[in-house]
Design an enzyme around this catalytic site. Structure first.
Site, PDB file in Angstrom:
ATOM      1  N   ARG A  67     -29.568 -23.422  21.357  1.00  0.00           N
ATOM      2  CA  ARG A  67     -28.700 -24.465  20.785  1.00  0.00           C
ATOM      3  C   ARG A  67     -29.387 -25.833  20.812  1.00  0.00           C
ATOM      4  NH1 ARG A  67     -22.617 -26.684  22.237  1.00  0.00           N
ATOM      5  NH2 ARG A  67     -22.137 -27.312  20.103  1.00  0.00           N
ATOM      6  N   HIS A  71     -29.696 -28.825  17.865  1.00  0.00           N
ATOM      7  CA  HIS A  71     -29.114 -30.172  18.036  1.00  0.00           C
ATOM      8  C   HIS A  71     -30.175 -31.252  18.187  1.00  0.00           C
ATOM      9  CE1 HIS A  71     -24.711 -29.258  18.325  1.00  0.00           C
ATOM     10  NE2 HIS A  71     -25.243 -28.056  18.347  1.00  0.00           N
ATOM     11  N   ASN A  99     -21.884 -32.500  20.015  1.00  0.00           N
ATOM     12  CA  ASN A  99     -22.668 -31.825  21.046  1.00  0.00           C
ATOM     13  C   ASN A  99     -21.793 -31.275  22.165  1.00  0.00           C
ATOM     14  OD1 ASN A  99     -24.791 -32.547  19.471  1.00  0.00           O
ATOM     15  ND2 ASN A  99     -25.586 -34.132  20.820  1.00  0.00           N
ATOM     16  N   HIS A 197     -25.172 -17.720  16.531  1.00  0.00           N
ATOM     17  CA  HIS A 197     -23.815 -17.570  17.070  1.00  0.00           C
ATOM     18  C   HIS A 197     -23.510 -16.125  17.436  1.00  0.00           C
ATOM     19  CE1 HIS A 197     -22.319 -21.639  15.244  1.00  0.00           C
ATOM     20  NE2 HIS A 197     -23.139 -21.793  16.257  1.00  0.00           N
TER      21      HIS A 197
HETATM   22  C1  HEM Z   1     -23.157 -25.371  10.597  1.00  0.00           C
HETATM   23  C2  HEM Z   1     -23.857 -25.351  11.641  1.00  0.00           C
HETATM   24  C3  HEM Z   1     -23.309 -25.195  13.021  1.00  0.00           C
HETATM   25  C4  HEM Z   1     -22.115 -25.575  13.557  1.00  0.00           C
HETATM   26  C5  HEM Z   1     -20.970 -26.317  12.871  1.00  0.00           C
HETATM   27  C6  HEM Z   1     -22.107 -25.161  14.931  1.00  0.00           C
HETATM   28  C7  HEM Z   1     -21.070 -25.370  15.816  1.00  0.00           C
HETATM   29  C8  HEM Z   1     -20.999 -24.839  17.084  1.00  0.00           C
HETATM   30  C9  HEM Z   1     -19.862 -24.930  17.944  1.00  0.00           C
HETATM   31  C10 HEM Z   1     -18.570 -25.674  17.627  1.00  0.00           C
HETATM   32  C11 HEM Z   1     -20.162 -24.257  19.085  1.00  0.00           C
HETATM   33  C12 HEM Z   1     -19.253 -24.046  20.297  1.00  0.00           C
HETATM   34  C13 HEM Z   1     -19.368 -25.180  21.273  1.00  0.00           C
HETATM   35  C14 HEM Z   1     -18.376 -25.020  22.394  1.00  0.00           C
HETATM   36  O1  HEM Z   1     -17.179 -24.996  22.099  1.00  0.00           O
HETATM   37  O2  HEM Z   1     -18.798 -24.902  23.569  1.00  0.00           O
HETATM   38  C15 HEM Z   1     -21.486 -23.709  18.938  1.00  0.00           C
HETATM   39  C16 HEM Z   1     -22.137 -22.949  19.879  1.00  0.00           C
HETATM   40  C17 HEM Z   1     -23.438 -22.527  19.762  1.00  0.00           C
HETATM   41  N1  HEM Z   1     -24.294 -22.804  18.717  1.00  0.00           N
HETATM   42 FE1  HEM Z   1     -23.780 -23.632  16.953  1.00  0.00          FE
HETATM   43  N2  HEM Z   1     -23.291 -24.518  15.213  1.00  0.00           N
HETATM   44  C18 HEM Z   1     -24.050 -24.524  14.073  1.00  0.00           C
HETATM   45  C19 HEM Z   1     -25.316 -23.999  13.921  1.00  0.00           C
HETATM   46  C20 HEM Z   1     -26.071 -23.514  14.951  1.00  0.00           C
HETATM   47  C21 HEM Z   1     -27.477 -23.199  14.861  1.00  0.00           C
HETATM   48  C22 HEM Z   1     -28.332 -23.362  13.608  1.00  0.00           C
HETATM   49  C23 HEM Z   1     -27.870 -22.765  16.091  1.00  0.00           C
HETATM   50  C24 HEM Z   1     -29.223 -22.324  16.570  1.00  0.00           C
HETATM   51  C25 HEM Z   1     -30.188 -21.901  15.796  1.00  0.00           C
HETATM   52  C26 HEM Z   1     -26.684 -22.780  16.939  1.00  0.00           C
HETATM   53  C27 HEM Z   1     -26.646 -22.340  18.239  1.00  0.00           C
HETATM   54  C28 HEM Z   1     -25.502 -22.255  19.011  1.00  0.00           C
HETATM   55  C29 HEM Z   1     -25.445 -21.573  20.280  1.00  0.00           C
HETATM   56  C30 HEM Z   1     -26.571 -20.792  20.942  1.00  0.00           C
HETATM   57  C31 HEM Z   1     -24.131 -21.747  20.764  1.00  0.00           C
HETATM   58  C32 HEM Z   1     -23.563 -21.219  22.094  1.00  0.00           C
HETATM   59  C33 HEM Z   1     -23.756 -22.282  23.158  1.00  0.00           C
HETATM   60  C34 HEM Z   1     -23.304 -21.899  24.569  1.00  0.00           C
HETATM   61  O3  HEM Z   1     -22.696 -20.857  24.768  1.00  0.00           O
HETATM   62  O4  HEM Z   1     -23.580 -22.693  25.471  1.00  0.00           O
HETATM   63  N3  HEM Z   1     -25.631 -23.259  16.223  1.00  0.00           N
HETATM   64  N4  HEM Z   1     -21.978 -24.088  17.713  1.00  0.00           N
END
Ligand code: HEM
Ligand SMILES: *[C@@H]1O[C@H](CO)[C@@H](O)[C@H](O)[C@H]1NC(C)=O
Length: 329
Positions: A67, A71, A99, A197
């Site tokens: 993630r 970011h 974030n 995701h």
């Molecule tokens: C349109 C693009 C994206 C949006 C709107 C988005 C949004 C989010 C949101 C809202 C969460 C949950 C945060 C939480 O509630 O704790 C999340 C988690 C995550 N995102 Fe995205 N994301 C996007 C693209 C990406 C991309 C491109 C990657 C990596 C290549 C990524 C990797 C992750 C990972 C690994 C998590 C899990 C984090 C954890 O469990 O600590 N995301 N994302």
């Protein structure tokens, strides 16, 4: 009179020299494989070992490294601006709403300290962000691939403009695609990147709008009741750690269950589920759901592109000693 051959080789010489001269002029250079080969030959090995040690103690660190790459690199440049704390007129990016939920930052310092112990002030925090993501992906069962290095660290934070780069959880598919397009990632690459995701979690604040007051009709009903069990009230306390797993089948494996879930209307975020309602993205979702190797191939390619977004190189930026603060000298 110069022979044809001589004239030829002289102009070839100029052609070779010109980019070099331009490079010196701007102080900018290119990322390259094994940038630290001379200055810190063990850099990549040390980082990999730290990523493995941390994964063995706290598996979700690997999820965080993936993630972090998004970011950090999506917002202007892969330059570790994400890691800066609020200090001396700098406003941290970490507390931005976009974030929300990011974790394990303290273990970046663990990796940095291990590298500093061998090679002081040599390896940038932005290369640590990039390489830890690359190695974290392997720990999560994702693809192995090479990554260039030589990024420098920013001296500023982009906290004020994050929302211009990172989409919200409920933004439209076309906005999401255009944000990725603007850093050179096409539709197929965007669909592949969202496959991240397949691991990790989402807090209830990012889910409740799909559950209350009425359940989003695109959501599978059984899955919706499971999610309501995870997020029992429409007004979750953002500080309470109420969350749902991104992928219930294989929550810690970077695989194509993400796409299989989407095709069963079990996408968690709106941006996830929307990939199946857009005729431009749906074919890629289907292809990735059917073929994990193809997903891994496209994911690796897109991660490399993301990691090479507009880096600071050469004499731009600096190599931070502590990833949380710009150097003071
Ligand atoms: C349109 C693009 C994206 C949006 C709107 C988005 C949004 C989010 C949101 C809202 C969460 C949950 C945060 C939480 O509630 O704790 C999340 C988690 C995550 N995102 Fe995205 N994301 C996007 C693209 C990406 C991309 C491109 C990657 C990596 C290549 C990524 C990797 C992750 C990972 C690994 C998590 C899990 C984090 C954890 O469990 O600590 N995301 N994302
Ligand atoms: C998207 O979610 C945010 C909360 O994160 C909310 O304030 C906003 O109204 C939502 N936008 C749409 C279009 O539903």
């Amino acid at each position: 009179m110069a022979s044809n051959y001589e004239r030829h080789s002289f102009s070839r010489f100029l052609v070779l020299l010109l980019p070099l001269l331009l490079q010196f002029h701007s102080g900018k250079s290119e990322l390259q494989l094994n940038y630290y080969e001379q200055s810190c030959p063990k850099a990549e090995e040390i980082i990999k070992q730290q990523v493995i040690n941390l994964y063995n103690k706290h598996g979700n660190t690997a999820v965080s490294w993936v993630r972090n790459l998004f970011h950090d690199c999506m917002v202007k440049s892969c330059d570790a601006s994400l890691l800066l704390e609020t200090f001396n007129g700098i406003e941290t990016e970490k507390t931005s709403q976009r974030n929300f939920g990011m974790r394990n930052f303290k273990y970046i310092n663990t990796i940095k300290q291990a590298v500093e112990a061998q090679c002081p002030s040599t390896v940038s925090c932005s290369d640590i962000v990039a390489l830890s993501a690359r190695d974290g992906i392997v720990m999560l069962g994702g693809p192995r691939f090479e990554m260039k290095t030589g990024r420098k660290d920013s001296k500023e934070s982009y906290a004020a403009v994050i929302e211009d780069f990172i989409p919200n959880h409920n933004d439209t598919g076309s906005l999401v695609l255009s944000r990725f397009q603007s850093i050179g990632i096409d539709t197929e690459g965007s669909v592949a990147l969202l496959g991240a995701h397949s691991v990790g979690r989402v807090h209830c604040v990012n889910l409740v709008h799909r559950l209350y007051p009425t359940v989003d009709p695109t959501l599978d009903p059984d899955y919706a009741s499971y999610l309501k069990g995870r997020c029992p009230t429409p007004y979750p306390d953002p500080n309470a750690v109420l969350y749902a797993r991104n992928d219930r089948e294989t929550p810690m494996i970077l695989d194509n269950f993400y796409y299989k879930n989407l095709l069963k209307n079990k996408g968690l975020l709106l941006v996830d589920q929307q990939l199946t309602s857009d005729s431009e993205t749906l074919p890629f979702v289907e292809k990735m759901a059917n073929d994990n190797d193809y997903f891994h191939e496209q994911f690796a390619k897109a991660v490399v592109l993301l990691s090479e977004n507009n880096p600071l190189t050469g004499d731009q930026g600096e190599v931070r000693k502590d990833c949380r603060f710009v150097n003071t000298n």
